[in-house]
Structure formats: C-alpha cells, structure tokens
Write a protein that holds these residues in place. Structure first.
Motif, mmCIF file in Angstrom:
data_model
loop_
_atom_site.group_PDB
_atom_site.id
_atom_site.type_symbol
_atom_site.label_atom_id
_atom_site.label_comp_id
_atom_site.label_asym_id
_atom_site.label_seq_id
_atom_site.Cartn_x
_atom_site.Cartn_y
_atom_site.Cartn_z
ATOM 1 N N GLU A 48 0.831 -1.202 0.000
ATOM 2 C CA GLU A 48 0.000 0.000 0.000
ATOM 3 C C GLU A 48 0.871 1.261 0.000
ATOM 4 O OE1 GLU A 48 -2.558 -0.226 3.370
ATOM 5 O OE2 GLU A 48 -3.949 -1.640 2.426
ATOM 6 N N TYR A 49 1.928 1.238 0.789
ATOM 7 C CA TYR A 49 2.817 2.398 0.880
ATOM 8 C C TYR A 49 3.478 2.676 -0.467
ATOM 9 C CZ TYR A 49 6.174 5.606 3.001
ATOM 10 O OH TYR A 49 6.915 6.718 3.326
ATOM 11 N N LEU A 50 3.939 1.628 -1.137
ATOM 12 C CA LEU A 50 4.581 1.805 -2.434
ATOM 13 C C LEU A 50 3.580 2.257 -3.487
ATOM 14 C CD1 LEU A 50 6.983 -1.270 -2.443
ATOM 15 C CD2 LEU A 50 7.632 1.145 -2.343
ATOM 16 N N ASP A 51 2.366 1.742 -3.426
ATOM 17 C CA ASP A 51 1.341 2.205 -4.368
ATOM 18 C C ASP A 51 1.134 3.710 -4.245
ATOM 19 O OD1 ASP A 51 0.674 0.119 -5.948
ATOM 20 O OD2 ASP A 51 -1.203 -0.390 -4.942
ATOM 21 N N GLU A 52 1.196 4.208 -3.028
ATOM 22 C CA GLU A 52 0.974 5.637 -2.800
ATOM 23 C C GLU A 52 2.186 6.479 -3.165
ATOM 24 O OE1 GLU A 52 0.019 8.690 0.947
ATOM 25 O OE2 GLU A 52 -0.184 6.523 1.206
ATOM 26 N N HIS A 53 3.389 5.977 -2.885
ATOM 27 C CA HIS A 53 4.590 6.795 -3.045
ATOM 28 C C HIS A 53 5.394 6.508 -4.317
ATOM 29 C CE1 HIS A 53 3.711 7.265 1.245
ATOM 30 N NE2 HIS A 53 4.435 8.360 1.206
ATOM 31 N N LEU A 54 5.253 5.319 -4.877
ATOM 32 C CA LEU A 54 6.097 4.926 -6.009
ATOM 33 C C LEU A 54 5.385 5.028 -7.352
ATOM 34 C CD1 LEU A 54 8.813 3.721 -6.968
ATOM 35 C CD2 LEU A 54 7.829 1.450 -6.573
ATOM 36 N N THR A 55 4.095 4.733 -7.393
ATOM 37 C CA THR A 55 3.360 4.695 -8.653
ATOM 38 C C THR A 55 3.481 6.020 -9.405
ATOM 39 O OG1 THR A 55 1.766 3.146 -7.708
ATOM 40 C CG2 THR A 55 1.106 4.295 -9.716
ATOM 41 N N GLY A 56 3.846 5.924 -10.679
ATOM 42 C CA GLY A 56 3.984 7.109 -11.525
ATOM 43 C C GLY A 56 5.368 7.721 -11.529
ATOM 44 N N ARG A 57 6.218 7.334 -10.588
ATOM 45 C CA ARG A 57 7.582 7.867 -10.543
ATOM 46 C C ARG A 57 8.467 7.107 -11.536
ATOM 47 N NH1 ARG A 57 8.808 10.351 -5.632
ATOM 48 N NH2 ARG A 57 10.707 11.027 -6.743
ATOM 49 N N THR A 109 18.368 -12.907 -10.540
ATOM 50 C CA THR A 109 18.234 -12.979 -11.995
ATOM 51 C C THR A 109 19.203 -11.974 -12.609
ATOM 52 O OG1 THR A 109 16.432 -11.347 -11.945
ATOM 53 C CG2 THR A 109 15.805 -13.681 -11.921
ATOM 54 N N TYR A 110 19.611 -12.228 -13.855
ATOM 55 C CA TYR A 110 20.582 -11.369 -14.527
ATOM 56 C C TYR A 110 20.126 -10.945 -15.920
ATOM 57 C CZ TYR A 110 23.293 -13.256 -10.707
ATOM 58 O OH TYR A 110 23.698 -13.617 -9.448
ATOM 59 N N ASP A 111 19.063 -11.529 -16.410
ATOM 60 C CA ASP A 111 18.529 -11.191 -17.721
ATOM 61 C C ASP A 111 17.001 -11.168 -17.639
ATOM 62 O OD1 ASP A 111 18.232 -10.648 -20.415
ATOM 63 O OD2 ASP A 111 18.499 -12.760 -21.037
ATOM 64 N N PRO A 112 16.402 -9.971 -17.670
ATOM 65 C CA PRO A 112 16.967 -8.653 -17.933
ATOM 66 C C PRO A 112 17.819 -8.166 -16.744
ATOM 67 C CG PRO A 112 14.573 -8.671 -18.273
ATOM 68 C CD PRO A 112 14.928 -9.930 -17.549
ATOM 69 N N PRO A 113 18.791 -7.303 -17.013
ATOM 70 C CA PRO A 113 19.595 -6.731 -15.929
ATOM 71 C C PRO A 113 18.803 -5.670 -15.177
ATOM 72 C CG PRO A 113 20.217 -5.749 -18.021
ATOM 73 C CD PRO A 113 19.227 -6.837 -18.335
ATOM 74 N N VAL A 114 19.237 -5.336 -13.970
ATOM 75 C CA VAL A 114 18.525 -4.311 -13.201
ATOM 76 C C VAL A 114 18.567 -2.958 -13.903
ATOM 77 C CG1 VAL A 114 18.792 -5.410 -10.952
ATOM 78 C CG2 VAL A 114 20.594 -3.890 -11.814
ATOM 79 N N THR A 115 19.576 -2.734 -14.747
ATOM 80 C CA THR A 115 19.655 -1.464 -15.474
ATOM 81 C C THR A 115 18.504 -1.306 -16.466
ATOM 82 O OG1 THR A 115 21.169 -2.525 -17.042
ATOM 83 C CG2 THR A 115 22.161 -1.253 -15.236
ATOM 84 N N ALA A 116 17.841 -2.400 -16.816
ATOM 85 C CA ALA A 116 16.701 -2.325 -17.733
ATOM 86 C C ALA A 116 15.523 -1.575 -17.120
ATOM 87 C CB ALA A 116 16.265 -3.728 -18.147
ATOM 88 N N LEU A 117 15.545 -1.392 -15.796
ATOM 89 C CA LEU A 117 14.468 -0.665 -15.117
ATOM 90 C C LEU A 117 14.649 0.847 -15.240
ATOM 91 C CD1 LEU A 117 14.416 -2.744 -11.794
ATOM 92 C CD2 LEU A 117 12.880 -3.027 -13.757
ATOM 93 N N GLU A 118 15.849 1.282 -15.527
ATOM 94 C CA GLU A 118 16.162 2.712 -15.517
ATOM 95 C C GLU A 118 15.489 3.444 -16.662
ATOM 96 O OE1 GLU A 118 20.499 1.998 -13.342
ATOM 97 O OE2 GLU A 118 20.426 2.735 -15.412
ATOM 98 N N GLY A 119 14.924 4.605 -16.340
ATOM 99 C CA GLY A 119 14.227 5.407 -17.333
ATOM 100 C C GLY A 119 12.787 5.014 -17.557
ATOM 101 N N LYS A 120 12.300 4.054 -16.771
ATOM 102 C CA LYS A 120 10.930 3.565 -16.961
ATOM 103 C C LYS A 120 10.046 3.931 -15.771
ATOM 104 C CE LYS A 120 12.436 -0.123 -19.968
ATOM 105 N NZ LYS A 120 12.715 -1.551 -20.157
ATOM 106 N N PRO A 121 8.755 4.171 -16.027
ATOM 107 C CA PRO A 121 7.850 4.567 -14.947
ATOM 108 C C PRO A 121 7.385 3.376 -14.127
ATOM 109 C CG PRO A 121 6.654 4.469 -17.018
ATOM 110 C CD PRO A 121 8.088 4.182 -17.349
ATOM 111 N N ALA A 122 7.204 3.595 -12.847
ATOM 112 C CA ALA A 122 6.698 2.550 -11.958
ATOM 113 C C ALA A 122 5.177 2.532 -12.006
ATOM 114 C CB ALA A 122 7.172 2.795 -10.533
ATOM 115 N N GLY A 123 4.625 1.335 -12.018
ATOM 116 C CA GLY A 123 3.185 1.173 -11.937
ATOM 117 C C GLY A 123 2.795 0.743 -10.531
ATOM 118 N N THR A 124 1.765 -0.060 -10.425
ATOM 119 C CA THR A 124 1.306 -0.502 -9.116
ATOM 120 C C THR A 124 2.172 -1.644 -8.596
ATOM 121 O OG1 THR A 124 -0.267 -2.023 -10.150
ATOM 122 C CG2 THR A 124 -1.071 0.180 -9.588
ATOM 123 N N THR A 125 2.080 -1.869 -7.304
ATOM 124 C CA THR A 125 2.816 -2.941 -6.639
ATOM 125 C C THR A 125 1.834 -4.022 -6.204
ATOM 126 O OG1 THR A 125 4.523 -1.433 -5.839
ATOM 127 C CG2 THR A 125 4.317 -3.525 -4.690
#
Length: 286
Positions: A12-21, A36-52
């Motif tokens: 709930e906290y992440l839905d309120e504070h993270l979504t859209g960032r 996991t290594y594929d996709p790498p964690v760098t694949a998350l960079e530059g992308k918007p967060a949705g719901t948790t």
C-alpha cells in the motif's frame, strides 16, 4: 521476518509513493541479492513505476514492462527516503543491499541485517517466473479462500499444524509470528496434527486465521514503512513474549526453541496446562 500484514502495508505504501515515478538509477550493492541477470537491473532505468502487487511475502513492483520482485526474508527491510544522499552508495559491509533512485529525488533502499544474507531481488517479465511465487499456495485473505478450501488443505496432512501454517506452498504469507498468534487465538497446540482437526476445530482455526491476519492488516494500514516493525511487535499476544503473562488467562507464555527459530504458546490456553518439551522433536511431556 515481515509476514503478510507487513508486506501488505508495504505494498500500500509503495502504491501511494512509487506509482507514476520514473526510476533513474538502480544500485545493487550486494551481488548475492540479485537472483536474476537477464533482464539486468539497469533495464528498469528510465521507466515509470506502476502498481505494486503482493504474492504471499513477495512484493512485485511493476516498472515499465518489467517487474522488480523482492522477498525480504528474515532480516530484510524496505526503507523509503524522500531525499537520497547526493553521493552514490558504495558496496561495503553495511546492511544496504540495493538502492532505487527516482527522478526528481527520493527512492528506497533494500537492507538486510545480520550475517545470513537471504534477501532476494528478481527482475522478470512476469512475477510467476519467480520460483518462490510459482509454488505459493492460496492467499488466506483472498475471497476464494473459504472455510471449505481451508479444510481441504488440512485433510490428509500428517504434519504438525504449526509447520503446515508456515508452509508457503500450502498457505501463502503466514510465518513464525502469526502462526503462533493464530494458534493461540484458536486455542490449539502447535504440535497437533493437521489431519486430526474435526469440523468444529477446523472452523475455529479458519476463523482464527482470518481474524488474526485481518486485524494485523488493519493495524498496519497507513503506518509508515519505518514504523511497521514496531507496530507488528506491539500487536503480538504470545509470539516473542516468553515469560510474560498470557493476556487471555494470565498463565506464563512459554517457548520451544529449535535450531534456527522458536515458537511461543500458552499452556493453559493451548495444551491443557501441560508444558511442551523444549527440544527439537518436542512432544507433550507425560
């Protein structure tokens, strides 16, 4: 260990504070945390967060077309920060395992105390790709999880009820603390065989599962992430309270220790006044 109520509050906290960032950078500080290594964690960079989403004790944060999934294990935690330090973190011996920095400032850290490093992070296209999620049993707070479904899970189980409740492939999200609380509320010995429950006992145990978890979720609702541990501890009646009086009958709460954990119970409420032997293969003292 964070269990269903605390993980639900974090969701709930992440839905309120993270979504859209938008994720700016991901800093893995402990190599062992990445599963996991594929996709790498760098694949998350530059992308918007949705719901948790929550799957048992797992958190799955949607980021673009991917999911950042974490299991906090025994000593892990998620710490939100409105302002992150200006300098990027450096790998070291501290508790910081992974940092997610967001555009515009702020983000969160995944930390883990102690020497046993079990905190896990996955980057996947679908949360079901995570083995621990794929094997989960039903969520006890799901609408479909009724009394009859619960009875079906217990039928034929020759294991002790304490272990059955903690088995994530049977019921998702219940751990050591809340299994103690559930059994105390139901007035059941932790060593009673699951298959030995009659219809009435099954109903009482099912109601104890529902009431204990829903009350804990209610207490945790709206509590800041940094205060959830204290909130959990304050609401426990027997777990972690060895030597204290039972809040129901006044008897002394007792403990049984195992190799890497312990359980707490009330003899008067749960075992007919008989203490349980404190050894790994415990059974009622004759």
């Amino acid at each position: 260990m964070p269990e269903l109520p605390e993980v639900e509050a974090l969701r709930e906290y992440l839905d309120e504070h993270l979504t859209g960032r938008v994720v700016e950078r991901v800093h893995p500080l402990a190599v062992s945390v990445l599963k996991t290594y594929d996709p790498p964690v760098t694949a998350l960079e530059g992308k918007p967060a949705g719901t948790t989403a929550r799957y048992g004790k797992f958190l799955a944060m949607a980021v673009g077309e991917l999911h950042l999934v974490t299991h906090l294990a025994r000593a892990g935690w998620l710490r939100w920060q409105d302002t992150l330090p200006a300098q990027p973190p450096r790998p070291g011996k501290g508790p910081l395992a992974l940092r997610v920095a967001l555009e515009g400032g702020g983000g969160f850290d995944l930390t883990e105390a102690g020497t046993q490093k079990r905190l896990a992070v996955y980057v996947v296209h679908d949360p079901q790709e995570v083995p621990g999620i794929a094997r989960l049993g039903p969520d006890p707070l799901a609408e479909a999880f009724g009394r009859d479904a619960f009875a079906t899970l217990l039928a034929g189980e020759r294991r002790q009820i304490k272990g059955v409740l903690r088995d994530q492939s049977v019921v998702a999200g219940i751990g050591n603390a809340y299994s103690d609380e559930i059994l105390h509320r139901a007035k059941v010995s932790p060593f009673k065989l699951a298959a030995s429950f009659d219809e009435e006992q099954t109903t009482l145990l099912y109601e104890a599962v529902q009431d204990t978890l829903r009350e804990a979720v209610g207490r945790a609702h709206g509590v800041a992430a940094g205060q959830l541990k204290a909130e959990k501890k304050s609401g426990l009646r027997v777990h972690g309270r060895d030597g204290e009086p039972c809040p129901v009958c006044g008897d002394t709460v007792r403990s049984v220790s195992f190799a890497d954990s312990s359980l707490q119970y009330c003899p008067t409420c749960q075992t007919g006044g008989k203490p349980l032997a404190d050894r790994r293969l415990s059974r009622l003292l004759k």
